[in-house]
Structures are given as structure tokens and as C-alpha cells.
Design an enzyme around this catalytic site. Structure first.
Site, PDB file in Angstrom:
ATOM      1  N   SER A  51      99.838  50.315  51.115  1.00 16.24           N
ATOM      2  CA  SER A  51     100.798  50.071  50.037  1.00 16.24           C
ATOM      3  C   SER A  51     100.153  49.338  48.864  1.00 16.24           C
ATOM      4  O   SER A  51     100.524  49.545  47.706  1.00 16.24           O
ATOM      5  CB  SER A  51     101.989  49.265  50.574  1.00 16.24           C
ATOM      6  OG  SER A  51     102.620  49.984  51.605  1.00 16.24           O
ATOM      7  N   ASN A  52      99.155  48.481  49.150  1.00 10.92           N
ATOM      8  CA  ASN A  52      98.453  47.777  48.078  1.00 10.92           C
ATOM      9  C   ASN A  52      97.597  48.702  47.233  1.00 10.92           C
ATOM     10  O   ASN A  52      97.178  48.343  46.139  1.00 10.92           O
ATOM     11  CB  ASN A  52      97.577  46.665  48.664  1.00 10.92           C
ATOM     12  CG  ASN A  52      98.394  45.464  49.076  1.00 10.92           C
ATOM     13  OD1 ASN A  52      98.957  44.778  48.250  1.00 10.92           O
ATOM     14  ND2 ASN A  52      98.490  45.236  50.367  1.00 10.92           N
ATOM     15  N   LYS A 175     100.384  49.466  62.489  1.00 15.41           N
ATOM     16  CA  LYS A 175     100.368  48.305  61.599  1.00 15.41           C
ATOM     17  C   LYS A 175     101.809  47.859  61.417  1.00 15.41           C
ATOM     18  O   LYS A 175     102.649  48.622  60.923  1.00 15.41           O
ATOM     19  CB  LYS A 175      99.753  48.645  60.238  1.00 15.41           C
ATOM     20  CG  LYS A 175      99.794  47.464  59.272  1.00 15.41           C
ATOM     21  CD  LYS A 175      99.357  47.820  57.855  1.00 15.41           C
ATOM     22  CE  LYS A 175      99.489  46.586  56.960  1.00 15.41           C
ATOM     23  NZ  LYS A 175      99.273  46.887  55.535  1.00 15.41           N
TER      24      LYS A 175
END
Length: 311
Positions: A51-52, A175
Site C-alpha cells: 500500500s505504501n 501480512k
């Protein structure tokens, strides 16, 4: 039944931010500089298009280019053992399969797969199971389940669902960006770590996850301080729990402050200011962060940066 694929090795993984130019193109020199600093910091692996990495804002070609750049940078600088994981979340099963194939071609060893969140009422448990199994069936590299309710319209996979998926021969880990240590503990105590790796997705529960037999960490904060995370991991392995707990408290405060600062834009701004590469440009609708103008508290973040530079 096919033999079980091997999960990624334990350790510190970082979902790397993707630096951009002012006109929002890939900033190749800064991307390479960041990958190199992370590898030199001792990380076990780099997640491209977590997402980063602004994955949902990139074209398929850009996603593939970013993976290739990462793998090439590592190989050219003697970091062939650093693992590349690619985020391959798409909003359809077909697109996700294509992204997994692209990731394998670009040099990724594992694919991290988000559950589609455009139609949450239709994503019941049977549909979620079917999606992840069909993607894993088709993927040329092992897949991992990415549970991040914030970016999947609140969909939060429970431990029963993830345990069911873990029996698939090509699904090798998860994750948990939900940060749920109870869920993590249920998974690590029911699944063999040699077959399924469970990572928390937040640095503020890094040590708590290790105590519960996690595989390490895949978190945003190592973009800023990879060496500090590796230090905590090594303290834990050496049995120095008191020292590890002290460092964990700093990571927890710094992780909170980084999120309050503005997450992706904040990471880029901090890295640009303190390590001298990249600019804090993000793709709209995200907004850049000006850390000189922020009113957010960053004292613990600054303390962590000072520690990082001393290591």
C-alpha cells in the site's frame, strides 16, 4: 496434492515507498537509492507495491517496471539474497492473476494479494476463499494473503478464513495490517512456520508478534529506520528481551507519529529531508506532506531517526 511451496524467510521486510517526479512519473534514481539504503540497512526483503508503494495508482507497466528496478538494483549491488515480494492486488480475479504473472516475470519471488474491496457485500467467506485459491492456482510464484481492512472497504479476514487458505499448496503466508495479535497468535499456533509465514503489518506490534512466533515484520516504518528494526529483531533472537522492549516502545511511538504525519507522503518527506534523495511527491488524490509546516508531534520519530543514523 502438489507439494507445498516454501514461505519467505523470517526477518524484516519493508513495503517501500515509490518516489515520483513533480509530474508524477517514476523517479528512477531515487527509487534505486531507496532500495539500496534499505538493503544496506539489513532488511530481509523489499515489498514492491504494498500500500505504501501506491500500487492502485500505477499502470500495469509501471508496476512491472518498479519490480524490475528493485530486483536489478539489489542484484547489481551484491544483494541477490534480499527477497522481492510484489503486491499484486487487483479488483478482479483475472487482473490479479495477470499481476502475479507480471510480478514473476519482473523478478519477484512472492506475490502479496489483497482481497478485492469494491463490492464488499458480495465478498462473503466462500467468495473470498474462491478468489484467493483461484489466484494461487494460477500464480507462477507463491502467494501470500494481505489483510488490510483500511484499503479493502473494511473487509477483515478472520483467522478461520486464513487458516483454510493456508492449506493451499501455493499460499505460504499472510501480512496482517489489521495489527490483531490475537489473530496472529491463533495462526502461528495452528500452522507450521515451515509452511506458512505470519507477519504483522505494523511496527507498533513488532516485538509482540515475535513473542507470538511471528515471522518478523512487514511494516511502513522500516522505510525510515531499517537498521533499528533489524536491531530489535537481533535483540529478540539473542534473548535480550528488556532491551528489545525498550526499543519496541520507541518504534510504537514513532509508528503512531508517522501515521499521524500523513503516511505515504510523510514517509517520503522524512526520507527526503534526512537522507537526501527523492521528493515528497505523491499521486493524486493523495496529498504531499510538508514536514516543516506540520503541527503533528514528531519528537519520537526524530529520536528514532537519530538512533538509525547512529547504527
Amino acid at each position: 496434492m502438489a507439494s507445498k511451496s516454501t514461505p519467505p524467510p523470517n526477518g524484516v521486510y519493508v513495503p517501500a515507498v515509490l518516489f515520483l517526479t513533480e509530474n508524477e512519473d517514476l523517479d528512477v534514481p531515487s527509487i534505486k537509492a531507496h532500495v539500496l539504503r534499505l538493503a544496506q540497512g539489513g532488511v530481509t526483503g523489499i515489498l514492491v507495491q504494498g500500500s505504501n508503494g501506491e500500487a492502485q495508482h500505477l499502470s500495469h507497466d509501471e508496476r512491472k517496471q518498479a519490480i524490475t528496478l528493485t530486483r536489478q538494483t539489489l542484484d547489481e549491488n551484491g544483494f541477490k539474497d534480499v527477497v522481492v515480494v510484489a503486491g499484486t492486488g487487483g479488483q478482479s480475479t483475472r487482473e490479479t492473476k495477470k499481476l502475479c504473472a507480471d510480478a514473476a516475470e519482473a523478478g519477484a519471488a512472492y506475490a502479496l494479494v489483497l482481497t478485492p474491496g469494491v463490492w464488499p457485500p458480495q465478498m462473503n467467506k466462500p467468495n473470498i476463499l474462491r478468489f484467493h485459491r483461484e489466484v494461487a492456482d494460477a500464480s507462477p510464484i507463491p502467494t501470500m494473503i494481505y489483510n488490510f481492512p483500511t484499503v479493502t472497504a473494511g473487509l477483515d479476514l478472520d483467522s478461520d478464513t486464513i487458516t483454510s487458505l493456508a492449506s493451499h499448496p501455493n499460499i505460504v503466508g499472510t501480512k496482517l495490517s489489521c495489527g490483531n495479535i490475537g489473530k496472529l497468535t491463533r495462526l502461528t499456533s495452528s500452522l507450521s512456520p515451515s509452511e506458512f509465514a505470519t507477519f504483522p503489518g505494523k511496527s507498533d506490534v513488532f516485538l509482540q508478534g515475535l513473542v507470538s512466533n511471528s515471522a518478523g515484520i512487514i511494516g511502513a516504518l522500516p522505510n525510515v529506520a531499517p537498521k533499528a528494526h533489524v536491531k530489535l529483531y537481533n535483540l529478540w533472537k539473542e534473548g535480550k528481551l528488556d532491551e528489545a522492549a525498550k526499543l519496541q516502545s520507541l518504534l510504537s511511538h514513532a509508528d503512531w507519529q508517522l501515521g499521524r504525519l500523513g503516511s505515504i507522503g510523510g514517509i517520503k518527506a522524512i526520507v527526503s529531508k534526512h537522507w537526501g534523495y527523492g521528493d515528497p511527491h505523491v499521486r493524486g488524490p493523495l496529498a504531499p506532506v510538508d514536514i516543516e509546516q506540520t503541527s503533528a508531534a514528531i519528537d519520537k520519530l526524530e529520536e528514532l531517526i537519530a538512533l538509525e543514523k547512529s547504527l
